[in-house]
Design a protein around this motif. Structure first.
Motif, PDB file in Angstrom:
ATOM      1  N   ILE A 113     -24.908 -10.418 -14.511  1.00 51.92           N
ATOM      2  CA  ILE A 113     -25.310 -11.736 -14.002  1.00 51.92           C
ATOM      3  C   ILE A 113     -24.709 -11.954 -12.616  1.00 51.92           C
ATOM      4  CG2 ILE A 113     -25.036 -14.240 -14.315  1.00 51.92           C
ATOM      5  CD1 ILE A 113     -25.196 -13.688 -17.379  1.00 51.92           C
ATOM      6  N   LEU A 114     -23.430 -11.639 -12.454  1.00 46.67           N
ATOM      7  CA  LEU A 114     -22.777 -11.825 -11.157  1.00 46.67           C
ATOM      8  C   LEU A 114     -23.436 -10.955 -10.091  1.00 46.67           C
ATOM      9  CD1 LEU A 114     -20.522 -13.236  -9.576  1.00 46.67           C
ATOM     10  CD2 LEU A 114     -19.045 -11.298 -10.156  1.00 46.67           C
ATOM     11  N   GLN A 115     -23.744  -9.711 -10.430  1.00 47.14           N
ATOM     12  CA  GLN A 115     -24.418  -8.830  -9.471  1.00 47.14           C
ATOM     13  C   GLN A 115     -25.773  -9.401  -9.063  1.00 47.14           C
ATOM     14  OE1 GLN A 115     -24.337  -5.076 -11.533  1.00 47.14           O
ATOM     15  NE2 GLN A 115     -22.277  -4.599 -10.815  1.00 47.14           N
ATOM     16  N   SER A 116     -26.493  -9.940 -10.022  1.00 49.20           N
ATOM     17  CA  SER A 116     -27.790 -10.556  -9.732  1.00 49.20           C
ATOM     18  C   SER A 116     -27.610 -11.786  -8.839  1.00 49.20           C
ATOM     19  CB  SER A 116     -28.476 -10.932 -11.044  1.00 49.20           C
ATOM     20  OG  SER A 116     -29.686 -11.583 -10.786  1.00 49.20           O
ATOM     21  N   CYS A 117     -26.582 -12.574  -9.112  1.00 50.57           N
ATOM     22  CA  CYS A 117     -26.298 -13.758  -8.290  1.00 50.57           C
ATOM     23  C   CYS A 117     -26.000 -13.353  -6.848  1.00 50.57           C
ATOM     24  CB  CYS A 117     -25.126 -14.558  -8.868  1.00 50.57           C
ATOM     25  SG  CYS A 117     -25.510 -15.443 -10.389  1.00 50.57           S
ATOM     26  N   ILE A 118     -25.237 -12.293  -6.668  1.00 49.60           N
ATOM     27  CA  ILE A 118     -24.916 -11.828  -5.317  1.00 49.60           C
ATOM     28  C   ILE A 118     -26.191 -11.411  -4.590  1.00 49.60           C
ATOM     29  CG2 ILE A 118     -23.765 -10.001  -3.995  1.00 49.60           C
ATOM     30  CD1 ILE A 118     -21.502 -10.160  -6.158  1.00 49.60           C
ATOM     31  N   GLU A 119     -27.070 -10.700  -5.270  1.00 51.13           N
ATOM     32  CA  GLU A 119     -28.350 -10.314  -4.661  1.00 51.13           C
ATOM     33  C   GLU A 119     -29.152 -11.553  -4.269  1.00 51.13           C
ATOM     34  OE1 GLU A 119     -30.220  -7.785  -7.542  1.00 51.13           O
ATOM     35  OE2 GLU A 119     -28.639  -6.258  -7.381  1.00 51.13           O
ATOM     36  N   ASP A 120     -29.163 -12.556  -5.150  1.00 54.97           N
ATOM     37  CA  ASP A 120     -29.883 -13.796  -4.857  1.00 54.97           C
ATOM     38  C   ASP A 120     -29.236 -14.528  -3.681  1.00 54.97           C
ATOM     39  OD1 ASP A 120     -31.681 -13.310  -6.917  1.00 54.97           O
ATOM     40  OD2 ASP A 120     -30.575 -14.560  -8.353  1.00 54.97           O
ATOM     41  N   LEU A 121     -27.912 -14.577  -3.651  1.00 53.41           N
ATOM     42  CA  LEU A 121     -27.209 -15.230  -2.551  1.00 53.41           C
ATOM     43  C   LEU A 121     -27.474 -14.513  -1.228  1.00 53.41           C
ATOM     44  CD1 LEU A 121     -23.870 -15.984  -4.407  1.00 53.41           C
ATOM     45  CD2 LEU A 121     -25.371 -17.712  -3.364  1.00 53.41           C
ATOM     46  N   ASP A 122     -27.542 -13.197  -1.267  1.00 51.13           N
ATOM     47  CA  ASP A 122     -27.852 -12.428  -0.054  1.00 51.13           C
ATOM     48  C   ASP A 122     -29.213 -12.820   0.518  1.00 51.13           C
ATOM     49  OD1 ASP A 122     -25.445 -11.048  -0.160  1.00 51.13           O
ATOM     50  OD2 ASP A 122     -26.319  -9.235  -1.032  1.00 51.13           O
ATOM     51  N   GLN A 165      -5.718 -13.719  -5.057  1.00 53.70           N
ATOM     52  CA  GLN A 165      -5.231 -14.962  -4.441  1.00 53.70           C
ATOM     53  C   GLN A 165      -6.322 -15.605  -3.587  1.00 53.70           C
ATOM     54  OE1 GLN A 165      -1.672 -13.849  -2.359  1.00 53.70           O
ATOM     55  NE2 GLN A 165      -0.478 -13.613  -4.237  1.00 53.70           N
ATOM     56  N   ASN A 166      -7.064 -14.786  -2.842  1.00 55.32           N
ATOM     57  CA  ASN A 166      -8.171 -15.313  -2.043  1.00 55.32           C
ATOM     58  C   ASN A 166      -9.248 -15.913  -2.936  1.00 55.32           C
ATOM     59  OD1 ASN A 166      -7.039 -14.669   0.426  1.00 55.32           O
ATOM     60  ND2 ASN A 166      -8.043 -12.687   0.533  1.00 55.32           N
ATOM     61  N   ALA A 167      -9.546 -15.249  -4.043  1.00 56.64           N
ATOM     62  CA  ALA A 167     -10.555 -15.761  -4.974  1.00 56.64           C
ATOM     63  C   ALA A 167     -10.104 -17.092  -5.573  1.00 56.64           C
ATOM     64  CB  ALA A 167     -10.833 -14.736  -6.077  1.00 56.64           C
ATOM     65  N   VAL A 168      -8.854 -17.193  -5.947  1.00 56.04           N
ATOM     66  CA  VAL A 168      -8.336 -18.448  -6.514  1.00 56.04           C
ATOM     67  C   VAL A 168      -8.418 -19.559  -5.472  1.00 56.04           C
ATOM     68  CG1 VAL A 168      -6.262 -19.593  -7.385  1.00 56.04           C
ATOM     69  CG2 VAL A 168      -6.894 -17.336  -8.253  1.00 56.04           C
ATOM     70  N   ARG A 194     -15.684  -7.145  -6.461  1.00 52.59           N
ATOM     71  CA  ARG A 194     -14.931  -5.973  -6.001  1.00 52.59           C
ATOM     72  C   ARG A 194     -13.826  -5.561  -6.961  1.00 52.59           C
ATOM     73  NH1 ARG A 194     -14.855  -8.652  -0.381  1.00 52.59           N
ATOM     74  NH2 ARG A 194     -16.888  -7.991   0.406  1.00 52.59           N
ATOM     75  N   THR A 195     -13.487  -6.435  -7.893  1.00 56.90           N
ATOM     76  CA  THR A 195     -12.442  -6.123  -8.870  1.00 56.90           C
ATOM     77  C   THR A 195     -13.032  -5.541 -10.147  1.00 56.90           C
ATOM     78  OG1 THR A 195     -12.437  -8.269 -10.002  1.00 56.90           O
ATOM     79  CG2 THR A 195     -11.070  -8.064  -8.004  1.00 56.90           C
ATOM     80  N   LEU A 196     -14.370  -5.466 -10.222  1.00 58.74           N
ATOM     81  CA  LEU A 196     -15.049  -5.094 -11.473  1.00 58.74           C
ATOM     82  C   LEU A 196     -15.742  -3.756 -11.358  1.00 58.74           C
ATOM     83  CD1 LEU A 196     -16.752  -8.558 -12.017  1.00 58.74           C
ATOM     84  CD2 LEU A 196     -14.729  -7.695 -13.214  1.00 58.74           C
ATOM     85  N   PRO A 197     -15.935  -3.094 -12.500  1.00 59.49           N
ATOM     86  CA  PRO A 197     -16.760  -1.886 -12.485  1.00 59.49           C
ATOM     87  C   PRO A 197     -18.211  -2.271 -12.237  1.00 59.49           C
ATOM     88  CG  PRO A 197     -16.150  -2.456 -14.733  1.00 59.49           C
ATOM     89  CD  PRO A 197     -15.429  -3.407 -13.830  1.00 59.49           C
ATOM     90  N   ARG A 198     -18.955  -1.393 -11.639  1.00 62.03           N
ATOM     91  CA  ARG A 198     -20.387  -1.650 -11.371  1.00 62.03           C
ATOM     92  C   ARG A 198     -21.180  -1.468 -12.673  1.00 62.03           C
ATOM     93  NH1 ARG A 198     -23.737  -3.952  -7.896  1.00 62.03           N
ATOM     94  NH2 ARG A 198     -25.728  -2.938  -7.753  1.00 62.03           N
ATOM     95  N   ALA A 199     -21.975  -2.483 -13.006  1.00 61.80           N
ATOM     96  CA  ALA A 199     -22.835  -2.382 -14.200  1.00 61.80           C
ATOM     97  C   ALA A 199     -24.092  -1.638 -13.807  1.00 61.80           C
ATOM     98  CB  ALA A 199     -23.187  -3.774 -14.710  1.00 61.80           C
ATOM     99  N   LEU A 251     -16.894 -15.756  -2.551  1.00 62.19           N
ATOM    100  CA  LEU A 251     -16.174 -15.812  -3.823  1.00 62.19           C
ATOM    101  C   LEU A 251     -16.749 -14.797  -4.809  1.00 62.19           C
ATOM    102  CD1 LEU A 251     -14.084 -17.185  -5.612  1.00 62.19           C
ATOM    103  CD2 LEU A 251     -15.733 -19.003  -6.028  1.00 62.19           C
ATOM    104  N   ALA A 252     -18.055 -14.755  -4.930  1.00 59.62           N
ATOM    105  CA  ALA A 252     -18.698 -13.803  -5.842  1.00 59.62           C
ATOM    106  C   ALA A 252     -18.397 -12.369  -5.432  1.00 59.62           C
ATOM    107  CB  ALA A 252     -20.206 -14.052  -5.863  1.00 59.62           C
ATOM    108  N   LEU A 253     -18.409 -12.092  -4.131  1.00 60.11           N
ATOM    109  CA  LEU A 253     -18.102 -10.742  -3.656  1.00 60.11           C
ATOM    110  C   LEU A 253     -16.656 -10.359  -3.947  1.00 60.11           C
ATOM    111  CD1 LEU A 253     -20.018 -10.725  -0.262  1.00 60.11           C
ATOM    112  CD2 LEU A 253     -20.530  -9.319  -2.280  1.00 60.11           C
ATOM    113  N   LEU A 254     -15.729 -11.284  -3.747  1.00 59.55           N
ATOM    114  CA  LEU A 254     -14.322 -11.002  -4.056  1.00 59.55           C
ATOM    115  C   LEU A 254     -14.150 -10.631  -5.524  1.00 59.55           C
ATOM    116  CD1 LEU A 254     -12.344 -13.762  -2.124  1.00 59.55           C
ATOM    117  CD2 LEU A 254     -12.040 -11.296  -1.898  1.00 59.55           C
TER     118      LEU A 254
END
Length: 110
Positions: free
Chosen positions: A68-77, A12-15, A104-109, A98-101
Motif C-alpha cells: 500500500i505504501l509503495q502504491s501511495c508513493i507512486e500515486d504521490l509521484d 528521527q526525520n520521519a518522526v 527506505r527502512t523496509l524491504p521491497r514488496a 515522509l512516505a519515502l523515508l
C-alpha cells in the motif's frame, strides 16, 4: 503514541515530519478534489495510515501495508507535480518525503 525504537537519523526525520504532518491543516481547497483520477483525501489517509502503523510497530510494516505504501508513493509521484495551490503542494510534498523515508527502512514488496 509513537513506538519506533530505532534512533537513526532517518527515523528521527520521519518522526519530525509525522509531527509536522499531523499538525498541518488539510488544504481546504483540496477537500473532495481529485488529481490525476486520485482522491487526494484518500491518498493522504492511506499514506498516513501506513506511516502511523510503521511508527507504532517499531519501524516495521506487514507485506500488505508495504505494498500500500509503495502504491501511495507512486500515486504521490504522479499527483504532487499537478497540485498548483501552494499550501497543497507543501502538504503533499511533505507527505511524499515522509512516505519515502519510511519506505527506505523496509524491504521491497514484489
Amino acid at each position: 503514541m509513537v513506538q519506533v525504537s530505532e534512533s537513526s537519523e532517518q527515523v528521527q526525520n520521519a518522526v519530525r515530519l509525522w509531527h509536522e504532518h499531523r499538525h498541518a491543516p488539510f488544504p481546504s481547497s483540496l477537500r473532495g478534489a481529485e488529481c490525476g483520477g486520485m482522491d487526494l483525501v484518500l491518498l493522504d489517509a492511506d499514506t498516513a495510515g501506513c506511516v502511523l502503523t510503521w511508527l507504532n510497530n517499531g519501524g516495521t510494516l506487514d507485506l500488505k501495508r508495504i505494498r500500500i505504501l509503495q502504491s501511495c508513493i507512486e500515486d504521490l509521484d504522479r499527483v504532487v507535480p499537478e497540485i498548483t495551490e501552494p499550501a497543497g503542494t507543501q502538504y503533499y510534498q511533505r507527505l511524499r518525503r515522509l512516505a519515502l523515508l519510511v519506505s527506505r527502512t523496509l524491504p521491497r514488496a514484489e
